[in-house]
Each structure stands twice: as structure tokens, then as C-alpha cells.
Scaffold this motif. Structure first.
Motif, PDB file in Angstrom:
ATOM      1  N   GLY A  13       0.862  -1.183   0.000  1.00  0.00           N
ATOM      2  CA  GLY A  13       0.000   0.000   0.000  1.00  0.00           C
ATOM      3  C   GLY A  13       0.897   1.231   0.000  1.00  0.00           C
ATOM      4  N   ILE A  14       0.311   2.394   0.260  1.00  0.00           N
ATOM      5  CA  ILE A  14       1.123   3.611   0.152  1.00  0.00           C
ATOM      6  C   ILE A  14       2.239   3.631   1.193  1.00  0.00           C
ATOM      7  N   PHE A  15       1.997   3.040   2.375  1.00  0.00           N
ATOM      8  CA  PHE A  15       3.045   3.071   3.400  1.00  0.00           C
ATOM      9  C   PHE A  15       4.203   2.134   3.036  1.00  0.00           C
ATOM     10  N   GLY A  16       3.877   0.936   2.539  1.00  0.00           N
ATOM     11  CA  GLY A  16       4.937   0.017   2.137  1.00  0.00           C
ATOM     12  C   GLY A  16       5.722   0.566   0.952  1.00  0.00           C
ATOM     13  N   ILE A  33       6.986  -7.270  -0.788  1.00  0.00           N
ATOM     14  CA  ILE A  33       6.104  -8.424  -1.026  1.00  0.00           C
ATOM     15  C   ILE A  33       4.646  -7.968  -0.925  1.00  0.00           C
ATOM     16  N   GLU A  34       3.880  -8.206  -1.974  1.00  0.00           N
ATOM     17  CA  GLU A  34       2.458  -7.828  -1.975  1.00  0.00           C
ATOM     18  C   GLU A  34       1.632  -9.040  -2.405  1.00  0.00           C
ATOM     19  N   LYS A  35       0.534  -9.279  -1.694  1.00  0.00           N
ATOM     20  CA  LYS A  35      -0.249 -10.484  -2.013  1.00  0.00           C
ATOM     21  C   LYS A  35      -1.186 -10.309  -3.202  1.00  0.00           C
ATOM     22  N   ARG A  41      -4.001  -1.100  -3.862  1.00  0.00           N
ATOM     23  CA  ARG A  41      -5.395  -1.364  -4.255  1.00  0.00           C
ATOM     24  C   ARG A  41      -6.356  -1.312  -3.086  1.00  0.00           C
ATOM     25  N   LYS A  42      -5.859  -1.287  -1.868  1.00  0.00           N
ATOM     26  CA  LYS A  42      -6.806  -1.428  -0.745  1.00  0.00           C
ATOM     27  C   LYS A  42      -7.069  -0.077  -0.095  1.00  0.00           C
ATOM     28  N   ALA A  43      -6.831   0.056   1.224  1.00  0.00           N
ATOM     29  CA  ALA A  43      -7.194   1.325   1.895  1.00  0.00           C
ATOM     30  C   ALA A  43      -6.521   2.529   1.244  1.00  0.00           C
ATOM     31  N   SER A  44      -5.388   2.306   0.580  1.00  0.00           N
ATOM     32  CA  SER A  44      -4.677   3.439  -0.030  1.00  0.00           C
ATOM     33  C   SER A  44      -5.480   4.112  -1.142  1.00  0.00           C
ATOM     34  N   ILE A  45      -6.449   3.385  -1.730  1.00  0.00           N
ATOM     35  CA  ILE A  45      -7.322   4.065  -2.710  1.00  0.00           C
ATOM     36  C   ILE A  45      -8.785   4.099  -2.263  1.00  0.00           C
ATOM     37  N   ASN A  47     -10.718   5.238   0.243  1.00  0.00           N
ATOM     38  CA  ASN A  47     -10.771   6.108   1.427  1.00  0.00           C
ATOM     39  C   ASN A  47     -11.457   7.414   1.041  1.00  0.00           C
ATOM     40  N   GLN A  48     -11.642   8.275   2.009  1.00  0.00           N
ATOM     41  CA  GLN A  48     -12.400   9.498   1.719  1.00  0.00           C
ATOM     42  C   GLN A  48     -11.559  10.550   1.011  1.00  0.00           C
ATOM     43  N   ALA A  49     -10.271  10.348   0.921  1.00  0.00           N
ATOM     44  CA  ALA A  49      -9.370  11.271   0.224  1.00  0.00           C
ATOM     45  C   ALA A  49      -9.292  12.633   0.890  1.00  0.00           C
ATOM     46  N   ARG A  50      -9.548  12.639   2.173  1.00  0.00           N
ATOM     47  CA  ARG A  50      -9.457  13.891   2.924  1.00  0.00           C
ATOM     48  C   ARG A  50      -7.994  14.144   3.273  1.00  0.00           C
ATOM     49  N   LEU A  51      -7.487  15.276   2.877  1.00  0.00           N
ATOM     50  CA  LEU A  51      -6.129  15.649   3.280  1.00  0.00           C
ATOM     51  C   LEU A  51      -6.272  16.285   4.663  1.00  0.00           C
ATOM     52  N   PHE A 362       1.449   0.921  11.608  1.00  0.00           N
ATOM     53  CA  PHE A 362      -0.010   0.945  11.566  1.00  0.00           C
ATOM     54  C   PHE A 362      -0.449   2.375  11.264  1.00  0.00           C
ATOM     55  N   ALA A 363      -1.035   2.539  10.078  1.00  0.00           N
ATOM     56  CA  ALA A 363      -1.233   3.887   9.542  1.00  0.00           C
ATOM     57  C   ALA A 363      -2.654   4.378   9.790  1.00  0.00           C
ATOM     58  N   GLY A 364      -2.749   5.602  10.287  1.00  0.00           N
ATOM     59  CA  GLY A 364      -4.064   6.197  10.516  1.00  0.00           C
ATOM     60  C   GLY A 364      -4.445   7.197   9.445  1.00  0.00           C
ATOM     61  N   LYS A 365      -3.457   7.817   8.821  1.00  0.00           N
ATOM     62  CA  LYS A 365      -3.701   8.918   7.878  1.00  0.00           C
ATOM     63  C   LYS A 365      -2.703   8.831   6.750  1.00  0.00           C
ATOM     64  N   ILE A 366      -3.148   9.082   5.545  1.00  0.00           N
ATOM     65  CA  ILE A 366      -2.230   8.958   4.414  1.00  0.00           C
ATOM     66  C   ILE A 366      -1.134  10.020   4.462  1.00  0.00           C
ATOM     67  N   ASN A 367      -1.474  11.235   4.907  1.00  0.00           N
ATOM     68  CA  ASN A 367      -0.429  12.264   4.899  1.00  0.00           C
ATOM     69  C   ASN A 367       0.605  12.065   6.009  1.00  0.00           C
TER      70      ASN A 367
HETATM   71  C1  LIG Z   1     -12.997   3.779   4.540  1.00  0.00           C
HETATM   72  C2  LIG Z   1     -11.708   4.497   4.847  1.00  0.00           C
HETATM   73  C3  LIG Z   1     -11.656   5.895   4.783  1.00  0.00           C
HETATM   74  C4  LIG Z   1     -10.438   6.544   5.049  1.00  0.00           C
HETATM   75  N1  LIG Z   1     -10.374   7.898   4.863  1.00  0.00           N
HETATM   76  C5  LIG Z   1      -9.166   8.499   4.938  1.00  0.00           C
HETATM   77  C6  LIG Z   1      -9.036   9.861   4.564  1.00  0.00           C
HETATM   78  O1  LIG Z   1     -10.007  10.510   4.153  1.00  0.00           O
HETATM   79  N2  LIG Z   1      -7.809  10.425   4.655  1.00  0.00           N
HETATM   80  C7  LIG Z   1      -6.706   9.730   5.095  1.00  0.00           C
HETATM   81  O2  LIG Z   1      -5.611  10.298   5.156  1.00  0.00           O
HETATM   82  N3  LIG Z   1      -6.797   8.430   5.458  1.00  0.00           N
HETATM   83  C8  LIG Z   1      -8.000   7.801   5.373  1.00  0.00           C
HETATM   84  N4  LIG Z   1      -8.102   6.486   5.689  1.00  0.00           N
HETATM   85  C9  LIG Z   1      -6.929   5.786   6.249  1.00  0.00           C
HETATM   86  C10 LIG Z   1      -5.933   5.431   5.153  1.00  0.00           C
HETATM   87  O3  LIG Z   1      -6.615   4.984   4.009  1.00  0.00           O
HETATM   88  C11 LIG Z   1      -4.989   4.348   5.677  1.00  0.00           C
HETATM   89  O4  LIG Z   1      -4.380   4.790   6.859  1.00  0.00           O
HETATM   90  C12 LIG Z   1      -3.883   4.041   4.661  1.00  0.00           C
HETATM   91  O5  LIG Z   1      -4.408   3.833   3.385  1.00  0.00           O
HETATM   92  C13 LIG Z   1      -3.146   2.807   5.086  1.00  0.00           C
HETATM   93  O6  LIG Z   1      -2.179   2.558   4.075  1.00  0.00           O
HETATM   94  P1  LIG Z   1      -1.380   1.211   4.118  1.00  0.00           P
HETATM   95  O7  LIG Z   1      -0.401   1.243   3.026  1.00  0.00           O
HETATM   96  O8  LIG Z   1      -0.875   0.975   5.507  1.00  0.00           O
HETATM   97  O9  LIG Z   1      -2.526   0.090   3.916  1.00  0.00           O
HETATM   98  P2  LIG Z   1      -3.165  -0.521   2.571  1.00  0.00           P
HETATM   99  O10 LIG Z   1      -3.386   0.487   1.531  1.00  0.00           O
HETATM  100  O11 LIG Z   1      -4.339  -1.339   3.015  1.00  0.00           O
HETATM  101  O12 LIG Z   1      -2.009  -1.468   2.058  1.00  0.00           O
HETATM  102  C14 LIG Z   1      -1.692  -2.680   2.730  1.00  0.00           C
HETATM  103  C15 LIG Z   1      -1.192  -3.626   1.655  1.00  0.00           C
HETATM  104  O13 LIG Z   1      -0.742  -4.820   2.285  1.00  0.00           O
HETATM  105  C16 LIG Z   1      -1.174  -5.924   1.496  1.00  0.00           C
HETATM  106  N5  LIG Z   1      -1.213  -7.122   2.344  1.00  0.00           N
HETATM  107  C17 LIG Z   1      -2.081  -7.399   3.340  1.00  0.00           C
HETATM  108  N6  LIG Z   1      -1.798  -8.583   3.874  1.00  0.00           N
HETATM  109  C18 LIG Z   1      -0.716  -9.068   3.198  1.00  0.00           C
HETATM  110  C19 LIG Z   1       0.046 -10.251   3.288  1.00  0.00           C
HETATM  111  N7  LIG Z   1      -0.261 -11.211   4.181  1.00  0.00           N
HETATM  112  N8  LIG Z   1       1.104 -10.413   2.461  1.00  0.00           N
HETATM  113  C20 LIG Z   1       1.424  -9.451   1.529  1.00  0.00           C
HETATM  114  N9  LIG Z   1       0.714  -8.310   1.383  1.00  0.00           N
HETATM  115  C21 LIG Z   1      -0.333  -8.127   2.228  1.00  0.00           C
HETATM  116  C22 LIG Z   1      -2.539  -5.512   0.997  1.00  0.00           C
HETATM  117  O14 LIG Z   1      -2.952  -6.277  -0.127  1.00  0.00           O
HETATM  118  C23 LIG Z   1      -2.299  -4.039   0.673  1.00  0.00           C
HETATM  119  O15 LIG Z   1      -1.834  -3.849  -0.649  1.00  0.00           O
HETATM  120  C24 LIG Z   1      -9.293   5.800   5.430  1.00  0.00           C
HETATM  121  C25 LIG Z   1      -9.345   4.407   5.482  1.00  0.00           C
HETATM  122  C26 LIG Z   1     -10.519   3.758   5.157  1.00  0.00           C
HETATM  123  C27 LIG Z   1     -10.529   2.261   5.127  1.00  0.00           C
END
Ligand SMILES: Cc1cc2nc3c(=O)[nH]c(=O)nc-3n(C[C@H](O)[C@H](O)[C@H](O)COP(=O)(O)OP(=O)(O)OC[C@H]3O[C@@H](n4cnc5c(N)ncnc54)[C@H](O)[C@@H]3O)c2cc1C
Length: 378
Positions: A13-16, A33-35, A41-45, A47-51, A362-367
Motif C-alpha cells: 500500500g502507500i506506506f509500504g 512483497i504484496e499479495k 489497491r486497498k485502503a490506499s485508494i 478512502n475518503q481522500a481527505r487531506l 499501523f497507519a491512521g492517515k495517508i499524509n
Molecule cells: C474507509 C476508509 C476511509 C479513510 N479515509 C481516509 C481519509 O479521508 N484520509 C486519510 O488520510 N486516510 C484515510 N483512511 C486511512 C488510510 O486509508 C490508511 O491509513 C492508509 O491507506 C493505510 O495505508 P497502508 O499502506 O498501511 O494500507 P493498505 O493500503 O491497506 O495497504 C496494505 C497492503 O498490504 C497488502 N497485504 C495485506 N496482507 C498481506 C500479506 N499477508 N502479504 C502481503 N501483502 C499483504 C494488501 O494487499 C495491501 O496492498 C481511510 C481508510 C478507510 C478504510
């Protein structure tokens, strides 16, 4: 493929991806490594897209401050993907709000973010709104940002990325991690070692922590729906109703769509366990609490609640405002259990083991991607 890396990052995701690029720019060799078949493709897209600028967290000053701290840099570095061309309002509902209008204004003044009380506006229904504030809050375009980071990664020779790949075993030896992965279709198994590991799997955090033999982080999870719609009257307006079981409607980046969420209707199913356990998982054997699938392609995903979300939000607008539903996306939203009460969304990067080192983001906010630079050592 090299047999040894400085870092193994699990989760694209965006953090990785940001962590991989940051480390590569500092000379580190990274295995990502991505599954899923594609990155971001998941929470990184979905979401509400609020900065986030702080307004959303009157009950968590720490989250509000972290959002505001990161805003300027995130805006500057993603300038082409930011929508700053709309008026963003926050409203306090007359009924059932945890924060009243005076508290909200005091809170904004306290963390020093602009907030202007608005007494009249032709589009809003003041019979439901106790107070309306014009604020300065933008939205980012998650799809454009995902494409931008995918392109950056393609040009980075120090990062080796594996898609459709799972970590099946991990252990320690000679002060480094020994990792076994399996690629799609259970066909190819391969091994490598890494000096340090970063778990950036968000909803999958505890499943990966367990593979690496480190402690769980206390999480809860919700299957969440973001609805997308258009409104001819709201092309350059966003509204968030505070503070409690209300909702939010705002431009989804530069797409021309509005993203719609509701505290009551966005979250379809809740799991209070550290691993996300849902009753729909039995219906699709590729999705398990310890190996989550993509809700959007799942036949067992919940039926959309968009009509209820629209009905809830339309109470805050005048009758002439029209809403045209476009589509919905689903994903799992995970939260730290500790934030269940204050609704805070901190980004926590924990060092869960030394020698060899293991981090869990453990990510709470994209920014807050920049927290990676403060927390990861090499
Ligand atoms: C409904 C919703 C609304 C939100 N609104 C906002 C907002 O408005 N503004 C904001 O800043 N943030 C918002 N957030 C929070 C933000 O989206 C997340 O904090 C951020 O996207 C987390 O990024 P990430 O890369 O950690 O997770 P993800 O984008 O979920 O990426 C995790 C990745 O790990 C992969 N993965 C999982 N398990 C495995 C495994 N076993 N092996 C290999 N790969 C694996 C997944 O496939 C995925 O690609 C929202 C979140 C949600 C769900």
C-alpha cells in the motif's frame, strides 16, 4: 534475484511503497512483497481522500496535530494530485453531537487552524445544522497518487517487488531474518534473508506479526464502503458533519466524483478481534482472517448502503440539491482498539523486535507517510 536484502517490506500500500522508495533513495536494497496482483489497491485508494488538517479530530488533539503537521509537506510533494479548489465546510448537527459549536471553534483556535462561522448559505439546511464553519481542508486524488508511486517504483532498481506473493515462513538466523515466500498458484517457493523487516499490511498486520513470531497489536476491523456520486449543485463543495454518528461528502481528488461516508452505514461488519474475522470469509476460501482478499472482487461483499448514506446526508442540504449515485468500493478499515473512544487515528510505527529488527507500521492517515522517515533506522 539477490538472496539477501537490507529490508523486507511486506504490504504494497502507500506506506509500504513509500518506505521502499525512501529506503532505496538512501542506498538500501529492498524486497517488497504484496499479495494482490497490483500495488496500492486497498485502503490506499478506498478512502475518503481527505487531506486531514486536524478538523476531524476534536476528541483527539494528538491526531489533529499530527494531521496538521504533515499537511504542508504532503501538499507540496503531491501538488498535481491535490484538489484545493473547493469550499470545505464542517457542520455541527443539532442533535446527538459529541462536540458542540463552541467546543469545535475553541478546538480549531487551540490547534490554530482557520475556521469561519457561516450564518447563511443557500445550499444548507440550518434546521438540522447547529453551526456551519468554512474551513481550509483539501482532498487528494488517491488514484493519481497510486499511479505516481507505481511509476516511481518502476524506476527504482534497488527495489525488487513481488506481486501475488505470500510470506509462508520466517525465522531468525545470524542476526537476520530468513524468509520463505510462495508466489501465485502455490507454484514457486523462494527464500531470501533480510537485515530488517517492515510490516506494512494494515488490516493484515497481526497475521504477518504472527508469521514473524512477534506480538499482536490490539486492533479492531470494519468492512467499509465508500460510495461515489455526483451532484450538479455540489461540484465545488464538501461537507463533514461532526461529531459522532454523522457523515461526510467531499470531492474525491480531481476525479469529478464526490466520496460519501457515514459513521453508521459505511461500516457493514465489525470484528473486535486482533485478526479480522468476518462471517463472509467462509463463503470465499481465498479470504481468511490471516490472509485477506480484496472485498471489491468478492461475491460475498455486503450489499451497498449508498441509499441510506444519501438519505442521511441529504438532511443537511436544501431540497434542490440532487445526488446521482455512481458506484461503491469496499475495503477493510482497521483501527487501534485504544482509539475506539476518542476516535483518534494516529499512525504508530512500532519496533516490535531487535536483533534482527522488526517494525510494524499501523497507519491512521495517508499524509503521515513521513513518520516513516522519523521511525525507521538503517
Ligand atoms: C474507509 C476508509 C476511509 C479513510 N479515509 C481516509 C481519509 O479521508 N484520509 C486519510 O488520510 N486516510 C484515510 N483512511 C486511512 C488510510 O486509508 C490508511 O491509513 C492508509 O491507506 C493505510 O495505508 P497502508 O499502506 O498501511 O494500507 P493498505 O493500503 O491497506 O495497504 C496494505 C497492503 O498490504 C497488502 N497485504 C495485506 N496482507 C498481506 C500479506 N499477508 N502479504 C502481503 N501483502 C499483504 C494488501 O494487499 C495491501 O496492498 C481511510 C481508510 C478507510 C478504510
Amino acid at each position: 534475484m539477490p538472496s539477501h536484502f537490507d529490508f523486507a517490506i511486506i504490504g504494497g500500500g502507500i506506506f509500504g511503497v513509500y518506505a521502499a522508495l525512501y529506503l532505496a533513495q538512501h542506498g538500501q536494497r529492498v524486497c517488497l512483497i504484496e499479495k494482490e496482483p497490483a500495488l496500492l489497491r486497498k485502503a490506499s485508494i478506498v478512502n475518503q481522500a481527505r487531506l486531514h488538517s486536524g478538523y476531524h479530530y476534536p476528541r483527539s488533539v494528538a491526531t489533529a496535530r499530527m494531521s496538521d503537521d504533515n499537511k504542508a509537506r504532503f501538499t507540496a510533494e503531491h501538488r498535481d494530485f491535490i484538489n484545493a479548489g473547493f469550499d470545505k465546510y464542517y457542520a455541527i448537527d443539532r442533535f446527538g453531537s459529541f462536540t458542540d459549536s463552541q467546543q469545535f471553534e475553541r478546538f480549531c483556535n487551540f490547534i490554530n487552524i482557520p475556521c469561519e462561522p457561516i450564518k447563511t448559505h443557500p445550499l444548507f439546511n440550518f434546521e438540522r445544522i447547529e453551526a456551519l464553519f468554512k474551513t481550509t481542508e483539501y482532498s487528494f486524488d488517491p488514484i493519481l497518487i497510486a499511479n505516481y508511486y507505481r511509476r516511481k517504483l518502476e524506476g527504482e532498481s534497488r527495489v525488487t517487488a513481488f506481486l501475488q506473493t505470500a510470506v509462508v515462513e520466517a525465522g531468525t538466523g545470524q542476526n537476520r531474518w530468513e524468509i520463505t515466500c510462495r508466489s501465485a498458484g502455490n507454484s514457486a517457493v523462494f527464500h531470501f534473508s533480510a537485515d530488517q523487516v517492515i510490516n506494512a499490511t494494515y488490516a493484515g498486520s497481526n497475521a504477518i506479526n504472527r508469521v514473524f513470531g512477534v506480538e499482536d497489536i490490539p486492533l479492531m476491523h470494519e468492512i467499509s464502503e465508500m460510495a461515489f456520486l455526483t451532484s450538479p449543485q455540489l461540484t465545488n463543495i464538501g461537507l463533514t458533519v461532526m461529531d459522532g454518528p454523522f457523515g461526510s461528502l467531499m470531492p474525491y481528488g480531481l476525479s469529478g466524483l464526490l466520496s460519501l461516508s457515514s459513521v453508521i452505514y459505511t461500516h457493514h461488519k465489525v470484528s473486535y478481534e486482533n485478526l479480522p474475522v468476518f462471517d463472509c470469509q467462509g463463503q470465499k476460501n481465498t479470504c481468511r482472517p490471516d490472509f485477506l482478499s480484496d472485498c471489491n472482487t468478492c461475491l460475498a461483499k455486503p450489499r451497498s448502503n449508498y441509499a441510506k448514506m444519501v438519505a442521511q446526508m441529504r438532511q443537511y442540504f436544501n431540497e434542490e440539491v440532487e445526488f446521482r449515485y455512481f458506484t461503491s468500493f469496499f475495503t477493510i478499515k482497521s483501527k487501534l482498539k485504544a482509539n475506539h473512544i476518542d476516535d483518534g487515528r494516529p499512525t504508530e510505527i512500532s519496533r516490535l523486535q531487535e536483533n534482527p529488527r522488526y517494525y510494524c507500521i499501523f497507519a491512521g492517515k495517508i499524509n503521515s507517510i513521513y513518520e516513516i522517515e522519523k521511525a525507521i533506522s538503517f
